[in-house]
Design an enzyme around this catalytic site. Sequence first.
Site: not given
Length: 301
Positions: A53-54, A78, A94, A159
């Site tokens: 959760g950052s 998530d 999902d 990412k």
Amino acid sequence: MGKSSKDKRDIYYRRAKEQGWRARSAFKLLQLHDEFQILHGLKRVVDLCAAPGSWSQVLSRELYQKQNQPDAKIVAVDLQPMTPIDGVTCIQADITHPKTLHKILDIFGGEPADFVCSDGAPDVTGLHDLDEYIQAQLILSALQLTTCILKPGGTFVAKIFRGRDIDLLYSQLSYLFEKVICAKPRSSRGTSLEAFIVCIGYTPRPGWNPKLELNKSTEEFFEGANIGKATNLQFLDLPDPEERKIAKFVACGDLNDVDSDATYSLDNESRLPALDPVQMPTAPPYKKALEMKRRGDLVRR
């Protein structure tokens, strides 16, 4: 997060604990924002693969505290459970399931998202080709939901693992966004293949209506978008090459800041207090072992 001596000397690790972030990855989104100003004026935001959760913390502080937007809505998704965050709606689901898309749209009142991000990554195996392939599939899965929910002109950040065939992903994204940039935050270790793709200005493909369906592969999902097949670059047949854009690489973050690959000596390290975790694990892999230990099932016979 452990409490080893090396952890203490990882400045980003320690800064995260001191500032209340759940993980050092919070600085990656902060540095991306410093470079591209991607978090300004957002009203509806989706954080995919959000645990622990950052990034949701960064979004919450940026939108509610710094920008004072009480009407903003943030959804974190998530498969793992997450400890609640102020102003963030957490969904344990999902990201490839149509029901997840419907839940997000219900929270947004049927309105599209302004910004979608994903800091998710698989558990790496050390086999780089395999890790890069799995990560690329994760990005395409996140992109599926993104194309169904992101407004025209919106931003997508994810990412990536830079590898041999990463140009394929850049090419495919360049057909969906006006600007595609590969960015390496200062807080991301230089020894890592990790980087972040910043996609600005979502442009839906003409005549393509993205629809999230069960049991449909990512290649089948994007089949009508005409952005090229997910095959090896050697056999790649992309659409009009003049429409394709090349992603540039950008390093972001203060170059005078600390090096994420280095460890630093600390004054009076022996007396430096150990910092407790910002968030205790919600679903640790050793949970079953702890329960067995409490019942006495692990006692040697």
